[in-house]
Every structure is written in C-alpha cells, then in structure tokens.
Design a protein around this motif. Sequence first.
Motif, short mmCIF file in Angstrom:
data_model
loop_
_atom_site.label_atom_id
_atom_site.label_comp_id
_atom_site.label_asym_id
_atom_site.label_seq_id
_atom_site.Cartn_x
_atom_site.Cartn_y
_atom_site.Cartn_z
N ARG A 251 -35.42 46.58 103.12
CA ARG A 251 -34.62 46.92 101.92
C ARG A 251 -33.50 45.92 101.70
NH1 ARG A 251 -38.26 49.66 99.36
NH2 ARG A 251 -38.84 51.64 100.38
N GLU A 252 -32.97 45.38 102.77
CA GLU A 252 -31.87 44.42 102.66
C GLU A 252 -32.06 43.31 103.70
OE1 GLU A 252 -28.04 46.24 103.04
OE2 GLU A 252 -28.50 47.88 101.64
N THR A 253 -31.72 42.09 103.30
CA THR A 253 -31.74 40.94 104.21
C THR A 253 -30.37 40.27 104.16
OG1 THR A 253 -34.10 40.56 103.83
CG2 THR A 253 -32.84 38.73 104.75
N HIS A 254 -29.79 40.03 105.34
CA HIS A 254 -28.46 39.43 105.41
C HIS A 254 -28.48 38.22 106.33
CE1 HIS A 254 -26.52 43.00 103.53
NE2 HIS A 254 -27.52 43.65 104.12
N GLU A 255 -27.73 37.20 105.92
CA GLU A 255 -27.58 36.02 106.77
C GLU A 255 -26.66 36.34 107.94
OE1 GLU A 255 -26.13 32.71 104.61
OE2 GLU A 255 -28.08 32.19 103.74
N PHE A 256 -26.95 35.74 109.08
CA PHE A 256 -26.07 35.84 110.23
C PHE A 256 -25.57 34.45 110.56
CE2 PHE A 256 -25.74 35.41 114.92
CZ PHE A 256 -24.59 36.16 115.09
N GLY B 2 -29.36 33.02 111.95
CA GLY B 2 -30.46 33.98 111.88
C GLY B 2 -30.25 34.94 110.73
N HIS B 3 -30.97 36.07 110.78
CA HIS B 3 -30.87 37.10 109.74
C HIS B 3 -30.90 38.47 110.40
CE1 HIS B 3 -32.42 33.66 107.39
NE2 HIS B 3 -31.77 34.21 106.38
#
Length: 305
Positions: free
Chosen positions: A50-55, A117-118
């Motif tokens: 549902r959601e993808t975030h950069e790390f 990463g993500h």
Amino acid sequence: MKELVIVSGKGGTGKTSISAALAFLSPQKVLIDCDVDAANLHLVSGAIIRETHEFKAGFEPNVDENKCTSCGQCTDLCRFGAITAGVITTPFNCEGCGVCAFNCPEHAISMLEKQAGHWFLADTHLGQLIYAELGLSVENSGKLVSKVRQEGKKIAKAKKFPLMITDGPPGIGCPAIAALSGASLALAVVEPSLSSIHDLKRLVDLVAHFKIPLAVCINKSTLHRENTREIIAWCHSKAIPIMGQLPYSDAFRIAVQSGKTVLEMEDAAVIEEMTKLWHNLAKRLEVSITESNIGFFRRKLHIFQ
C-alpha cells in the motif's frame, strides 16, 4: 501493547513459518518483518503493498563538476579506491567517511544522505505488515530494523492492537539486537541439530545481556529425538521455558511454496502443536485468545481424526 519477537541463532529453523502461523491465530496484531537483509514474511502472507518509503542512512560524496579541477587529491586520500580524479568510479567501495570532501581544495565535494533501501506497508490476509529491503552492500541494517519497528508500533497504537508479532533476523548481530531491544518476549526457534543448539546458546547469552524474557520452541523436534532431549535438558538447566515442540513435516515446505501458512495445510499434528504453542505464548503475554479461531481448528482436527 506487547511485542513478541521470534528469533533464531541460525537461519533455516522455520522462524518465518512459525511467525506467520502465530499471526494466523492471533486476532488483533500488527506484523513486522525485521529480517531486512532477506525479508520473506510477505511471501507467505499474500502481501499487497500500500505504501513504499525510501530509507536513507549514511552518507556518500557528491561532486560538483563545475568546481572540480581534477587535481587528484581526493584520489590520493581515498584509502578505499572509490574515487578517481573527482569521479566516483567504484561506489560500492565508498565507506562514506568524508575525507575527500573535507580535504577538497576547491570545496567541490559534499556529503549527501545515502539511499540505503526501502520500507513497505502492506495488507495481507494475516493483517497489516511492515517490512523492508536493505540495499546491496549497504550498512545500517540495525537502523532500518528500528525504523520498521517504530512504524509497526505506530499502527498498533493507532488501532489499539494488543500485540505486535515480529519476525526477527537470524544470528546475534546488530539487526538482531535492534529487533530484540525492549521486546516483551523473545521466542527462540531451534531445530535439533548441533549447529542450531550451538547458536541457541549464543542467542541465550545475547538475550540475557539485555534482560529480555526468553522462551524456546523446538521445531522439527521429531527429526532427531536425542538432540531434542538434549535441548530440553539444557533449557531446563537454565530455567528457560519450552513453549512448544513442533514435529517435522513436509507441510512447512508445501505451505511456503503455496504462499500460505502451515496452518492452512492439512497436517493435524502440526495444527495441534502450533495451536498449543500459541496458547502458551498468549498466556505468557497475557493477550486474549479468540474462541472462534480455536473452534475452527478443533473442527479441523476432528475431520482428520
């Protein structure tokens, strides 16, 4: 909110399969996969992202070509061979130390945050799952584990869930330490092999250092009964409770290949022992057991008998 962290001294003990099965039995929980180097809980839970975030973590050099005069000083100073005359030729070698930027006479190099990463928020048939993927040859796995746990706690708190189930990383390194710190209970999954017994003892030392309550689950317990008895005797000598003994079953392999939990396979012995394990853990964590779930498995067991 209680946090159950499932860990193992070594990989391949069945930690993720057991995490998924416990999530199947638990009515209100958030799922976390802290094995950021090789996350796989999403594979057996039918995850839909549902959601993808950069790390971002660490730093890497960025060269302003308009300022760079190709003097070569950065090349001479870089002991890792990552930069040549103002050009990052082998980025995997860069340790992000910043020596090149600090010593550049033209101030042409700046250190920028590095994408490491993500992390993902996903819906699964077991509940909401937070998991992550660390980039290749990137450090800061412990920091990413902490980020995943932090996001999981936010969801659990917002939805007033009483439990967070964490599939921890194997081993006793930084990711394991980051996954275990502050947990309500650590469940060590061990198989009756000499290497697993050896690694269990190292894990017990680690958990004791952080003063975290520990329990043990013996997976594949029927595979080598003598070693299983040795594990039981050793745990008793250390006053470590054994929460469950799961039999060896091909149902685990078939479940993984099918993208399901082992409880969705028709293996009465595994279902019975896994349900016992969940009962023991729920009692220890003081979280409720939904009778409808138990009734479902009682009916299923009745069919097999």
